[in-house]
Design an enzyme around this catalytic site. Structure first.
Site, mmCIF file in Angstrom:
data_model
loop_
_atom_site.group_PDB
_atom_site.id
_atom_site.type_symbol
_atom_site.label_atom_id
_atom_site.label_comp_id
_atom_site.label_asym_id
_atom_site.label_seq_id
_atom_site.Cartn_x
_atom_site.Cartn_y
_atom_site.Cartn_z
ATOM 1 N N VAL A 166 0.831 -1.204 0.000
ATOM 2 C CA VAL A 166 0.000 0.000 0.000
ATOM 3 C C VAL A 166 0.867 1.256 0.000
ATOM 4 O O VAL A 166 0.637 2.181 -0.786
ATOM 5 C CB VAL A 166 -0.959 0.016 1.211
ATOM 6 C CG1 VAL A 166 -1.658 1.366 1.321
ATOM 7 C CG2 VAL A 166 -1.978 -1.104 1.081
ATOM 8 N N ARG A 219 12.155 -1.659 8.497
ATOM 9 C CA ARG A 219 12.474 -2.528 9.639
ATOM 10 C C ARG A 219 13.926 -2.427 10.079
ATOM 11 O O ARG A 219 14.239 -2.287 11.240
ATOM 12 C CB ARG A 219 12.173 -3.980 9.264
ATOM 13 C CG ARG A 219 10.875 -4.533 9.790
ATOM 14 C CD ARG A 219 10.799 -6.023 9.561
ATOM 15 N NE ARG A 219 11.285 -6.418 8.242
ATOM 16 C CZ ARG A 219 10.540 -6.389 7.132
ATOM 17 N NH1 ARG A 219 9.285 -6.000 7.181
ATOM 18 N NH2 ARG A 219 11.056 -6.753 5.978
ATOM 19 N N ILE A 242 -13.558 2.253 -0.807
ATOM 20 C CA ILE A 242 -14.867 2.924 -0.776
ATOM 21 C C ILE A 242 -14.806 4.073 0.225
ATOM 22 O O ILE A 242 -14.483 3.857 1.384
ATOM 23 C CB ILE A 242 -15.998 1.957 -0.359
ATOM 24 C CG1 ILE A 242 -15.962 0.675 -1.194
ATOM 25 C CG2 ILE A 242 -17.352 2.647 -0.480
ATOM 26 C CD1 ILE A 242 -16.986 -0.356 -0.737
ATOM 27 N N LYS A 279 -14.567 -4.241 11.278
ATOM 28 C CA LYS A 279 -15.102 -3.131 10.481
ATOM 29 C C LYS A 279 -16.456 -2.657 11.022
ATOM 30 O O LYS A 279 -16.774 -1.471 10.939
ATOM 31 C CB LYS A 279 -15.191 -3.554 9.014
ATOM 32 C CG LYS A 279 -13.790 -3.700 8.406
ATOM 33 C CD LYS A 279 -13.768 -4.485 7.115
ATOM 34 C CE LYS A 279 -12.339 -4.617 6.599
ATOM 35 N NZ LYS A 279 -12.201 -5.656 5.551
#
Lengths: 426, 426
Positions: free
Chosen positions: B13, B44, B137, B206
């Site tokens: 992402v 990391r 969304i 969610k």
């Protein structure tokens, strides 16, 4: 504190506003950071005022717009009269008096939006109009706030409830156009003159507004190609179904390398497309972008409460800025120079329904015509209408808009042939 | 001016963020009112840093969070590491250093959101997380900004792409659960331990977040009843289809007079329901309210670019406030005291699949059991599985959650009967 609003008009939508302000009082006050009060309501004349008072509405009704414009305590004017005039003059006056304006008037915004937005900017106030497109669907604010990070490439919209109700009946029940229109009239969905709804004009207005939010460009209303559903027959619907499509009146805006293009035309939609199940008076806007990919926003396109909900959401946002003494940002900040796509960049498949004498050689003449335009057939169907007349239905391979216009023109002018219908195929 | 952001983590992402910042540069600058630059990226260790440098990424990579926390030029920290720790500690440190934070970490927000939001408020900074629910969304911002005028009564969500992909295969292709899971694993949709996806845990996280935006209440994760799709068989799917339903894993939050309730359970959805055509890895959230009525928001639930698009939209909004020196408002301002619904206010129909010996009198025993709970049958189907075993499938009339729990319990304990599955019917 209290933000005072004035309503211009007290019809169906306007009278839904007090309902929401009352029903959601606590939530609204917390979101707006202030109380919101309806200070004045403009009505047509004394007769309407007396009738509303007699019905028990105890607002401060006025019949002269100047009672609102000159009232410094009114901070937001909410226009819900519809049509162009006197709405345009009243909104202009309100903006010039440095009042924010909320409206649901899509015709006005599509035709004179740029002018009104300039008046708003010049006077450091804002003009919000979430309800102008797809009434209850919060599509404009979503495009303005959530697509800031994204680049939209295509918008498809089923944005006219009346024609979608009719097409749903024509597809699901096999009704004719006239039967569907009669039922839409009976239910109050269609006006006595249904032109704006069935000929794609209303949807074209909405494409103008959507083009501003999705692409940052303002397409002129006259540049939105629009065609309606009058010529769609049960035979078209039946063939579509056989091939796995439903027919809907779909608005489309695309951006190609050369620019943008918008149209509203009857469309063959694959049954698996998300828009294909948007039925009855419901609306939906389908958005394709390079980031999110495919998304769809579905909801009621009209109606008292859905439209009022969108109007009140605008009022709340403006009230929030007023309460914080912050400048209200423009509803849409995405602005680029408008550049129109070249016709040769617009590629689509089409369905042609052509009536002709039922004699040999007719299909060959059409094949020659398509071949001359360098367009090939994907599928061909021939059906007898009666002893003398046959329908030839052709689904073409992709062609550009120049080819489509030229072909349509040539078929229309071909002796012994009638071009009954053309429908875009997605 | 330039707003400096720091990324924590540079996985899938995160690496979509520079793509969008570059591809939509002009639009983003106009919406944010400022340029946005990636000042630092936390990785990391030295090995990951060297590997990324070798791949040609020329960011300022750091391996110590303090290099970001103590850098006053970094105004927004973007957490994309996932999991609870060290994300929670890093976000807390960033907020305490008065940096705004954007994250897509739903597990963290569902379990520790209230605590983190308090740290943000105490330090006058904001924590935004549009990407945490239904990745691409823009549902949270829409609930926060466009439903301010409205009162939501129900939220239904297909919000887990993996399980929805599997259910789509089980419904459309007749696959078994194991076949669907194998394909989901092969395509990289399912992790090696698929528990969170297939048992409804991810969707329950969610629901916790959606409950805050839609109802202003925070449901504890432990109070979200959740059940997965492991026990659904082709026989269940087939019967559902015969009756006009599809089966999906659906999250639901409702508000009743007594309070709110959330659950994630397999559900019979009528084929005409808008959620029924949300297939594959796509997500959708269906919202019922007193103003708008029914609306649905559809799009990709995950993926690099959709998630990055939501993250960048948050970054843009925060950058806008920074550029204007305005206080960034909380992502969600709708807060009420959380009150849970009473079980007797929660009425639903259910499907029960029960296996039993194929001998006479078995259905009678079930009928007596339902009768004792004051619940009646709407439909009953009996099928032979093999010579000795039969399945009895019952669709009940409405019952409340007490009745459902009691009935499920009694059937499970009934000698000679196995309660194979229960599915809610909408």
């Amino acid at each position: 504190m209290t933000v005072n609003i004035a309503l211009l008009g007290f019809g169906t939508v306007a009278s839904g506003i007090p309902f929401l302000l009352k029903e959601n009082g606590a939530k609204i006050i917390s979101a707006a950071n202030t109380d919101i009060a309806i200070a004045k309501v403009l009505v047509r004349d004394e007769a309407e005022k007396n009738s509303l008072l007699a019905q028990g509405h105890d607002y401060h009704f006025v019949t002269d717009i100047l009672d609102i414009i000159s009232d410094d305590s009114v901070q937001i004017v909410v226009e819900l009269m519809g049509r162009i005039e006197p709405a345009k003059t009243f909104i202009t006056q309100a903006l010039q008096a440095k009042k924010h304006v909320v409206t649901a008037n899509k015709d006005l915004l599509a035709l004179h939006g740029a002018e009104l937005l300039k008046v708003a900017a010049d006077n450091q106030v804002a003009l919000y109009y979430e309800a102008a497109v797809a009434g209850g669907i919060p599509i404009l604010r979503t495009l303005a706030n959530s697509y800031t990070s994204d680049k939209i490439t295509k918008v498809l919209g089923v944005v006219n409830g009346t024609s979608n109700f009719m097409m749903t009946k024509m597809v699901d029940e096999g009704w004719t156009y006239d039967e569907a229109l009669a039922e839409a009239s009976r239910l109050g969905y269609a006006e006595s003159d249904p032109t704006n709804d069935v000929d794609g004009i209303d949807a074209a207005y909405k494409m103008v507004i959507l083009s501003q939010f999705a692409f940052g460009m303002t397409i002129n209303f006259d540049d939105v190609r629009h065609e309606g559903i009058r010529h769609i027959t049960p035979a078209d619907v039946k063939l579509a179904q056989k091939l796995g499509f439903v027919i809907k009146l779909v608005g489309e805006i695309v951006e190609r390398d050369s620019g943008i293009y918008a149209e509203v035309v009857p469309t063959f939609l694959p049954k698996s497309h998300q828009l294909a199940t948007v039925n009855g008076v419901m609306n939906a806007v389908f958005v394709e972008s390079i980031g999110i990919g495919e998304a769809m926003f579905y909801g009621p396109g009209a109606g008292q409460k859905p439209t009022a909900a969108s109007v009140v959401a605008d009022i709340i946002q403006l009230s929030h800025y007023i309460s914080k003494s912050e400048t209200a940002p423009a509803f849409n900040t995405f602005v680029r120079e408008t550049v129109y796509a070249k016709k040769e960049d617009l590629l689509d498949k089409y369905y042609f329904a052509i009536e002709t004498e039922d004699k040999s050689g007719q299909l060959l003449r059409l094949a020659e015509l398509f071949h001359a335009e360098n367009v090939s057939f994907e599928q061909v169907f021939q059906d007898k209408i009666n002893e003398d007349v046959a329908t030839i239905a052709i689904i073409s391979h992709q062609m550009d808009l120049n080819q489509f216009d030229s072909l349509s023109d040539k078929i229309s002018n071909l002796e012994g042939f009638t071009l009954r219908n053309t429908i875009k195929v997605i």
